[in-house]
Design a protein around this motif. Structure first.
Motif, PDB file in Angstrom:
ATOM      1  N   UNK A   1      18.042  78.274   4.401  1.00 27.69           N
ATOM      2  CA  UNK A   1      18.797  79.504   4.428  1.00 27.69           C
ATOM      3  C   UNK A   1      20.166  79.302   3.793  1.00 27.69           C
ATOM      4  N   UNK A   2      20.252  78.784   2.592  1.00 19.34           N
ATOM      5  CA  UNK A   2      21.566  78.644   1.976  1.00 19.34           C
ATOM      6  C   UNK A   2      22.195  80.010   1.712  1.00 19.34           C
ATOM      7  N   UNK A   3      23.420  80.154   2.139  1.00 16.46           N
ATOM      8  CA  UNK A   3      24.161  81.397   1.911  1.00 16.46           C
ATOM      9  C   UNK A   3      25.619  81.043   1.723  1.00 16.46           C
ATOM     10  N   UNK A   4      26.268  81.741   0.821  1.00 17.39           N
ATOM     11  CA  UNK A   4      27.688  81.489   0.610  1.00 17.39           C
ATOM     12  C   UNK A   4      28.540  82.146   1.689  1.00 17.39           C
ATOM     13  N   UNK A   5      27.953  83.032   2.474  1.00 22.57           N
ATOM     14  CA  UNK A   5      28.694  83.780   3.496  1.00 22.57           C
ATOM     15  C   UNK A   5      28.275  83.394   4.913  1.00 22.57           C
ATOM     16  N   UNK A   6      26.984  83.277   5.151  1.00 20.85           N
ATOM     17  CA  UNK A   6      26.449  83.062   6.497  1.00 20.85           C
ATOM     18  C   UNK A   6      26.083  81.592   6.686  1.00 20.85           C
ATOM     19  N   UNK A   7      26.642  80.989   7.720  1.00 21.23           N
ATOM     20  CA  UNK A   7      26.310  79.597   8.044  1.00 21.23           C
ATOM     21  C   UNK A   7      25.031  79.529   8.874  1.00 21.23           C
ATOM     22  N   UNK A  38      15.941  92.828  12.642  1.00 22.95           N
ATOM     23  CA  UNK A  38      16.157  91.383  12.608  1.00 22.95           C
ATOM     24  C   UNK A  38      15.074  90.691  11.786  1.00 22.95           C
ATOM     25  N   UNK A  39      13.827  91.090  11.966  1.00 19.53           N
ATOM     26  CA  UNK A  39      12.735  90.474  11.202  1.00 19.53           C
ATOM     27  C   UNK A  39      12.921  90.703   9.708  1.00 19.53           C
ATOM     28  N   UNK A  40      13.373  91.880   9.334  1.00 16.90           N
ATOM     29  CA  UNK A  40      13.662  92.146   7.914  1.00 16.90           C
ATOM     30  C   UNK A  40      14.796  91.245   7.430  1.00 16.90           C
ATOM     31  N   UNK A  41      15.871  91.140   8.246  1.00 21.89           N
ATOM     32  CA  UNK A  41      17.000  90.278   7.908  1.00 21.89           C
ATOM     33  C   UNK A  41      16.526  88.836   7.709  1.00 21.89           C
ATOM     34  N   UNK A  42      15.710  88.374   8.642  1.00 22.30           N
ATOM     35  CA  UNK A  42      15.228  86.997   8.615  1.00 22.30           C
ATOM     36  C   UNK A  42      14.402  86.702   7.366  1.00 22.30           C
ATOM     37  N   UNK A  43      13.704  87.694   6.856  1.00 20.69           N
ATOM     38  CA  UNK A  43      12.782  87.465   5.744  1.00 20.69           C
ATOM     39  C   UNK A  43      13.392  87.676   4.357  1.00 20.69           C
ATOM     40  N   UNK A  44      14.565  88.289   4.277  1.00 23.62           N
ATOM     41  CA  UNK A  44      15.133  88.569   2.949  1.00 23.62           C
ATOM     42  C   UNK A  44      15.761  87.326   2.333  1.00 23.62           C
ATOM     43  N   UNK A  45      15.780  87.317   1.025  1.00 19.64           N
ATOM     44  CA  UNK A  45      16.374  86.203   0.281  1.00 19.64           C
ATOM     45  C   UNK A  45      17.892  86.201   0.436  1.00 19.64           C
ATOM     46  N   UNK A  46      18.526  87.364   0.266  1.00 19.01           N
ATOM     47  CA  UNK A  46      19.983  87.452   0.341  1.00 19.01           C
ATOM     48  C   UNK A  46      20.405  88.051   1.679  1.00 19.01           C
ATOM     49  N   UNK A  50      21.962  91.895   2.687  1.00 17.22           N
ATOM     50  CA  UNK A  50      21.314  92.697   3.728  1.00 17.22           C
ATOM     51  C   UNK A  50      22.311  93.022   4.836  1.00 17.22           C
ATOM     52  N   UNK A  51      23.105  92.044   5.219  1.00 19.73           N
ATOM     53  CA  UNK A  51      24.126  92.254   6.241  1.00 19.73           C
ATOM     54  C   UNK A  51      25.106  93.335   5.803  1.00 19.73           C
ATOM     55  N   UNK A  52      25.563  93.260   4.563  1.00 20.80           N
ATOM     56  CA  UNK A  52      26.553  94.230   4.063  1.00 20.80           C
ATOM     57  C   UNK A  52      25.997  95.632   3.893  1.00 20.80           C
ATOM     58  N   UNK A  53      24.748  95.753   3.459  1.00 24.32           N
ATOM     59  CA  UNK A  53      24.207  97.072   3.127  1.00 24.32           C
ATOM     60  C   UNK A  53      23.366  97.716   4.226  1.00 24.32           C
ATOM     61  N   UNK A  54      22.829  96.919   5.145  1.00 26.85           N
ATOM     62  CA  UNK A  54      21.956  97.475   6.177  1.00 26.85           C
ATOM     63  C   UNK A  54      22.571  97.337   7.570  1.00 26.85           C
ATOM     64  N   UNK A  55      23.032  96.160   7.919  1.00 26.26           N
ATOM     65  CA  UNK A  55      23.487  95.921   9.289  1.00 26.26           C
ATOM     66  C   UNK A  55      24.916  96.418   9.519  1.00 26.26           C
ATOM     67  N   UNK A  56      25.854  96.029   8.672  1.00 30.28           N
ATOM     68  CA  UNK A  56      27.253  96.451   8.870  1.00 30.28           C
ATOM     69  C   UNK A  56      27.444  97.962   8.978  1.00 30.28           C
ATOM     70  N   UNK A  57      26.820  98.761   8.118  1.00 34.38           N
ATOM     71  CA  UNK A  57      27.063 100.205   8.202  1.00 34.38           C
ATOM     72  C   UNK A  57      26.430 100.883   9.424  1.00 34.38           C
ATOM     73  N   UNK A  58      25.417 100.275  10.025  1.00 37.23           N
ATOM     74  CA  UNK A  58      24.655 100.964  11.071  1.00 37.23           C
ATOM     75  C   UNK A  58      24.936 100.477  12.480  1.00 37.23           C
TER      76      UNK A  58
END
Length: 65
Positions: A1-7, A38-46, A50-58
């Motif tokens: 799960x390499x991400x420049x934002x999420x550890x 959460x399952x969608x979040x877990x399965x996405x590449x970025x 997903x956090x910025x466009x789906x989770x944060x606004x809702x």
């Protein structure tokens, strides 16, 4: 799960809390996140995108650390 934002992340299904640990060390709990989102979040590449466009606004969140 390499991400420049999420550890790392943890999901608590009994309370529907998604805990995000950022690379900066900040920790946020996103509240009332349904298991299907959460399952969608877990399965996405970025996860950051997903956090910025789906989770944060809702979903409300609170800073833990």
């Amino acid at each position: 799960m390499p991400s420049s934002v999420i550890h790392n992340y943890v999901y608590f299904p009994e309370t529907e809390i998604l805990r995000i640990i950022y690379q900066s060390g900040s920790v946020y709990d996103y509240l009332e996140v349904p298991a299907d989102i959460f399952e969608r979040f877990r399965s996405v590449q970025s996860k950051g995108r997903f956090l910025n466009y789906v989770i944060n606004p809702k979903f409300s969140f609170k800073k833990i650390k």
